[in-house]
Design a protein around this motif. Structure first.
Motif, PDB file in Angstrom:
ATOM      1  N   GLN A 295       3.586   0.461  -7.955  1.00  0.00           N
ATOM      2  CA  GLN A 295       2.501   2.099  -8.466  1.00  0.00           C
ATOM      3  C   GLN A 295       3.441   2.669  -9.562  1.00  0.00           C
ATOM      4  O   GLN A 295       2.117   2.746 -10.412  1.00  0.00           O
ATOM      5  N   ASN A 658      11.469   5.605   2.664  1.00  0.00           N
ATOM      6  CA  ASN A 658      11.358   6.877   1.737  1.00  0.00           C
ATOM      7  C   ASN A 658      11.838   6.448   0.621  1.00  0.00           C
ATOM      8  O   ASN A 658      11.335   7.354  -0.209  1.00  0.00           O
ATOM      9  N   PHE A 660       9.721   4.180  -1.159  1.00  0.00           N
ATOM     10  CA  PHE A 660       8.177   3.709  -2.114  1.00  0.00           C
ATOM     11  C   PHE A 660       7.312   5.263  -1.925  1.00  0.00           C
ATOM     12  O   PHE A 660       7.681   5.699  -0.233  1.00  0.00           O
ATOM     13  N   LYS A 661       6.340   5.395  -2.249  1.00  0.00           N
ATOM     14  CA  LYS A 661       5.677   6.549  -2.846  1.00  0.00           C
ATOM     15  C   LYS A 661       4.603   6.143  -1.436  1.00  0.00           C
ATOM     16  O   LYS A 661       4.121   6.591  -0.611  1.00  0.00           O
ATOM     17  N   LYS A 662       4.395   4.362  -1.294  1.00  0.00           N
ATOM     18  CA  LYS A 662       3.946   4.239  -0.143  1.00  0.00           C
ATOM     19  C   LYS A 662       3.676   2.641   0.484  1.00  0.00           C
ATOM     20  O   LYS A 662       5.028   2.354  -0.353  1.00  0.00           O
ATOM     21  N   ASN A 663       3.021   1.923   1.401  1.00  0.00           N
ATOM     22  CA  ASN A 663       3.430   0.792   1.660  1.00  0.00           C
ATOM     23  C   ASN A 663       3.715  -0.298   0.433  1.00  0.00           C
ATOM     24  O   ASN A 663       2.869  -0.850   0.814  1.00  0.00           O
ATOM     25  N   PRO A 664       4.503  -0.910   0.149  1.00  0.00           N
ATOM     26  CA  PRO A 664       4.660  -1.792  -0.361  1.00  0.00           C
ATOM     27  C   PRO A 664       3.898  -3.160  -0.470  1.00  0.00           C
ATOM     28  O   PRO A 664       3.355  -4.120  -1.040  1.00  0.00           O
ATOM     29  N   LEU A 666       1.023  -3.171   0.547  1.00  0.00           N
ATOM     30  CA  LEU A 666      -0.470  -2.944   0.171  1.00  0.00           C
ATOM     31  C   LEU A 666      -0.549  -3.704  -1.369  1.00  0.00           C
ATOM     32  O   LEU A 666      -1.078  -3.710  -1.826  1.00  0.00           O
TER      33      LEU A 666
END
Lengths: 696, 696
Positions: A295, A658, A660-664, A666
């Motif tokens: 990301q 917390n 990563f901003k989102k599930n890596p 993905l």
């Protein structure tokens, strides 16, 4: 007669005539990564420089290993702000026939001996060559022959000795370099000796090659007969044969090859980067671990260095001579030295990349352990899945592991160390315990309980613990990190109050641990305690919490040895689940640099331990910190653990929290996006049409 | 307008015209195993008998499922001492349009209705058909339309409702069958609605198909705007694309086929035998588990019946309306009903055998979930290994898993249940948690802490727990078992005393738990507590201890909801790690047979819970006992859990402990016996010759 030291199963030893001198090391041609283990050229070159420096004294090389660059030098080099650090070796040498020990630093780039530091009241690691002495000496010793004759043994070739570090031995001090030998019998060459333990042990001086004591344990003044019943595990002994239900083969193949790449010892896989090192003591060392944040489109640092730096196996029988059994397999024997040469199909399945380990002999030769490190991938089941129950649309992805592993044999026991990375950004160290129980013979008047289990008639396998210390030098998104303790607790407000009317409130209580003494903490089951290694300077934009990796460790039994006991002192590292101290160069081993014969005293000038480091009580807040994470298990032997133990796993985990901003996960293409057409088609078209279409 | 109930994604529904009448069931031709789930013929036949019996009342079939034979009848049949039990069905029916509930037992062998028992003050499971009502009703409700308009929504097709059991709702009693609907928004048809939670929820009467309340949560008198930012996981939304480092395929094949055999639903594998059942509520039920003892040459019983009988997911925000969220996914929704149709390559890899699940519709039709149960094998790494350090001879064997699994979708969440057997005689239940976090919108004045995490801007994912209850009806080497608690404790004698001079003594303290109240116990980390299910009548000859299986469960967080809270009452089963009660027929569900709208009161005449059973305080000593083992985890959401969660595993294990005389892994042929010739050959022949030969 001095034994030829060059025969060590599993080692390929490079003779001196194959060795190069240090001056012939051409680093303009041969340019190792600064964290690469010493090469088969560098080890004898180091030995040569030391021998020349020591002359006319003669030295035995206890270890010759990489002197890793100082952290700031290496960091400067890595970030291209500083020069390539000089290539250095570190050796511990013993003056031949004595117990005089010195630490030597050799600069191979110059090349010269840079430091020679005598160290006192310490005993270095027992090498495989050292351990090899005990059986040979004991078989020839007249007192041992006499002790065996008392049990009816006349053929000494049937008597075997497992050499162990001494644990505690009040009869001698640091003027003797000691081992104990535990005695066993074999009916035939491949017979399992652990079915026939003998009732005596020996104390040996390693350097002077001398049997000091033959300690016979008498029970009511009597010897204990050899348990002669055979309990074997090799195929030729399995008289009943195997179970007829044949397990059909499972083939695991990677027709397109593996998904990781090696450049020397630098590995990249699924966004991870790391360097794989190896040394005689820690075995596998994983450095410079980073992960590519898809990301943010950049590499983000995770760990500066990860390794298993100590372990202890205290046995729980208070009866002599068993109080002497509390093996520190890392510090006393060297996880690297005891590493198995691995075999495809037996130890690992699939497409494997092996790395060799390079260690040294007492003469200063290089010895190679072929296939010491196994690197491979495994399917890891579901990474994530979700079905929309409205229309049956499904998405799922499969997870995968990268595993960097080694297996060691520590006399009777085997340990597999599996450093594992998964696609969600998790690092997990799994240890598998297998091999043979340490056993002891029982006198007819004895029972095994409460200190052990009678795993076969007259065979006592004693209670013991395995406590490992994983050293994590974190670098969570940068060099300066802090530690915050997390505890799950109910809301303080009582049921029926405005703040917690229905009584369901609970939260994660965060306690910053600001000094080394505050961070000497235990796991708490009642609060599902965990610890966040945070970077206080980097906030997760969504959660507004500092980016962090969470230490998850609920397999951390308290040390059973009592405060004030020998084990409590020597294995002080095992007193707490977690220790955190500020980073210092070459401060690595929480039970001391010299564990053999250590007494765990405070502030030993040449042998500081983690309790000394913690006593400094320095700040660990927003600085370069190091975590020692203790985990393991308490083992009350079962009959099922005999004659060879089914592998028992135990693990500890560091998980993005917390960070990563989102599930890596993905960033990985899903397995398949399958709309459940089979069952959808089974429905009446008329009733489905209206229902499953969302008009927008 | 009544919806056609026949459209349920994942279900293949057999129309009535395909159904047979009960009188046409010919059990002389069709002879199911007594534990087989009801067939697609038996379900409509049961419905027909019940409809005829109930006439002129009209009923809705909440469930039609196997009435398992009583234990003594089945045991007699199994041991060929008694006749084949009659085939029976059990149904819960609701009088149409009311909340009148009755339990019906149908004897299909006769065929006739045997029992009709009205039950009061209870609410049965919400079926998928029931859940389906909420979204349809809510979209058409004028108050809901108004509530949406207040947020700027005019297109109601973009509004979605996840139907949940009500949890707690003081405004209504058992005269209403209730659900709550949690509101979400989608920007497009496949947009992730959990990124757009709305600030209101609805209360629905399931039977009367009526929206009772639209509860808008106002913050300082204001509505909370929809968080409109998209957070998606389906490939069409992944704008950045996937990471370029491609993971190369790992192929897992069994060219000779699988190693297990199925005869109907009876499975044999590697000495294990078991029956695989399935029902609407528990999903997978594993019965009659035995293992062949190769040493004793006989089958030995392990478990009479194993299944996941309850779970609860209490959320930790004390603010309304979140206090109503504590889903009991087994009791309130039915693990069987929510089961996914599995897909090769996505959910499972390798050679798979699938079994279908058969459930019923409200009309009494049979509905088949294709591939509901996955049965497959996996390589499981090292089973055991030992190297003799003297000569480098190595033996090792590889372990293997048999996995019987299902995956369920419970609205936002998914759970994978993996019942796993390994070659060392271990049974392990692993649950993998994945799917979507339950989210809620945040008002500009709010912050997520301390009750949740802001996983994306203005999106609060609240703290919650997942606590599962594994019911184990043990039969360890026979029907009568007892429970002994094991605690690792230091020797009582002080350091320096004769009994514990070196302070290292420790042992396993055994505490027999003799009554149900004594056996209501918690895990203790400090003593590595475990529990042995023993057969007090069978001694292990070597260890002189009763044969046993050990419950190993250190992933069992205490319930965070306070004593006296709604959750504490309703989910009383989650208060303790272990409960043990004597066996009673049809006593299965620790939160009650009827969990929806339950208040957890003591001694409900038609809805007893585990605390009622334990209050009887009967003997559990050397009798037919049942264990309820609670395990799970406390989840403080991370940004990494969004928008779809990486699978998180949690497990509990039952492990042989002095059950076998030796390691049962030895009955499996080793991988290979490899003598380390490579490195042996590397040594000087002259020095090896003497050393490695043992003359006998």
């Amino acid at each position: 007669m001095a034994v030829d030291s060059l025969s060590i199963p599993g080692y390929h030893i490079y003779r001196e005539d194959e060795a190069q001198s240090a001056s012939s090391l051409d680093y303009s041609q041969y340019n190792p990564h600064p964290l690469d283990q010493l090469s088969i050229q560098e080890i004898p070159a180091t030995a040569k420089l030391i021998r020349e420096f020591a002359w006319p004294k003669k030295v035995k090389f206890n270890c010759i290993t990489l002197r890793e660059p100082k952290k700031n030098e290496y960091a400067a080099f890595r970030s291209r702000k500083g020069p390539r650090p000089d290539r250095r070796a570190f050796a511990i040498v013993i003056e031949q026939g004595s117990c005089n020990v010195a630490e030597v630093v050799v600069n191979l780039s110059k090349p010269k001996v840079e430091e020679w530091k005598p160290v006192n009241d310490v005993m270095p690691t027992l090498t495989l060559e050292d351990l090899d002495i005990v059986e040979r000496l004991a078989r020839e010793d007249s007192r041992v022959i006499e002790a065996c004759r008392g049990l009816g043994i006349t053929d000494m070739s049937k008597v075997f000795f497992d050499a162990w570090a001494i644990g505690v031995e009040e009869r001698y001090g640091f003027d003797r370099r000691l081992q104990q030998g535990l005695a066993y019998y074999r009916n035939s060459s491949l017979d399992n000796q652990y079915a026939h333990p003998l009732d005596f042990s020996v104390v040996v001086d390693t350097e002077r090659e001398e049997i000091l004591n033959v300690d016979i344990r008498l029970v009511n003044g009597e010897r204990t007969p050899i348990p002669l019943e055979e309990h074997n595990y090799l195929p030729e002994f399995i008289q009943q044969g195997y179970r007829p239900d044949v397990l059909k083969p499972i083939n695991i193949t990677q027709p397109q090859g593996v998904s990781f790449r090696m450049r020397g010892n630098e590995l990249t896989w699924a966004g991870y980067k790391m360097h794989i090192g190896f040394n005689y003591r820690e075995g596998i060392v994983i450095s410079d671990v980073s992960i590519f944040d898809h990301q943010e489109q950049k590499d983000r640092a995770l760990f500066n260095r990860v390794s298993v730096v100590e372990m202890v196996v205290p046995y729980g029988s208070p009866e002599k001579p068993h109080h002497k059994k509390h093996a520190f397999d890392v510090g006393e024997y060297g996880t690297g030295l005891m590493t198995n040469s691995l075999k495809l199909g037996c130890d690992c399945k699939g497409a494997i990349h092996y790395l060799d380990g390079v260690v040294n002999t007492g003469k200063g030769e290089a010895a190679v352990i072929k296939n010491a490190i196994c690197i491979h991938e495994e399917d890891n089941g579901l990474l994530y899945k979700h079905t929309d129950f409205r229309d049956g649309s499904v998405i799922s992805a499969r997870d995968r592991k990268l595993i960097v592993s080694q297996i060691i044999t520590a006399a009777n026991y085997e340990y597999g160390f599996y450093h594992t990375f998964t696609l969600d950004g998790t690092y997990k160290l799994e240890v598998k315990l297998t091999g043979m129980l340490n056993t002891y013979c029982m006198h007819s008047t004895e029972q095994a309980a409460p200190w052990g289990t009678e795993v076969a008639p007259k065979l006592n396998a004693q209670n013991h613990q395995h406590i490992f210390s994983l050293r994590v030098d974190p670098e969570i998104d940068g060099p300066n990190n802090s530690i915050v303790q997390s505890d799950a607790v109910p809301a303080e407000d009582p049921v029926g109050s405005e703040g917690n009317f229905y009584g369901n409130g609970f939260y994660c209580k965060k306690t910053p641990l600001r000094t080394a003494q505050e961070a000497a903490v235990d796991y708490c089951h009642e609060t599902s305690r965990a610890w966040d290694i945070i970077n206080p300077s980097k906030l997760n934009e969504s959660s507004k919490k500092p980016v962090s990796y969470k230490i998850i460790n609920n397999s951390c039994p308290p040390l059973m040895a009592k405060p004030g006991s020998v084990v409590y002192k020597r294995a002080a590292f095992a007193r707490k689940t977690l220790w955190v101290v500020p980073y210092r160069d070459y401060e690595l081993f929480p039970a001391g640099d010299y564990v053999c014969q250590s007494d765990g005293r405070d502030n030993h000038p040449h042998n500081q331990t983690v309790t000394d480091w913690v006593a400094r009580n320095e700040s660990i807040d927003n600085t370069d910190i190091v975590c020692y994470v203790q985990f393991g298990l308490t083992h009350f032997p079962r009959t099922e653990d005999f004659p060879v133990m089914p592998a028992e796993p135990v693990s500890v985990m560091l998980r993005a929290s917390n960070f990563f901003k989102k599930n890596p996960g993905l960033w990985v293409a899903p397995s398949k996006l399958c709309v459940d057409t089979v069952s959808q088609n089974a429905f009446d078209a008329s009733c489905c049409a209206a229902k499953n279409q969302v008009k927008l």
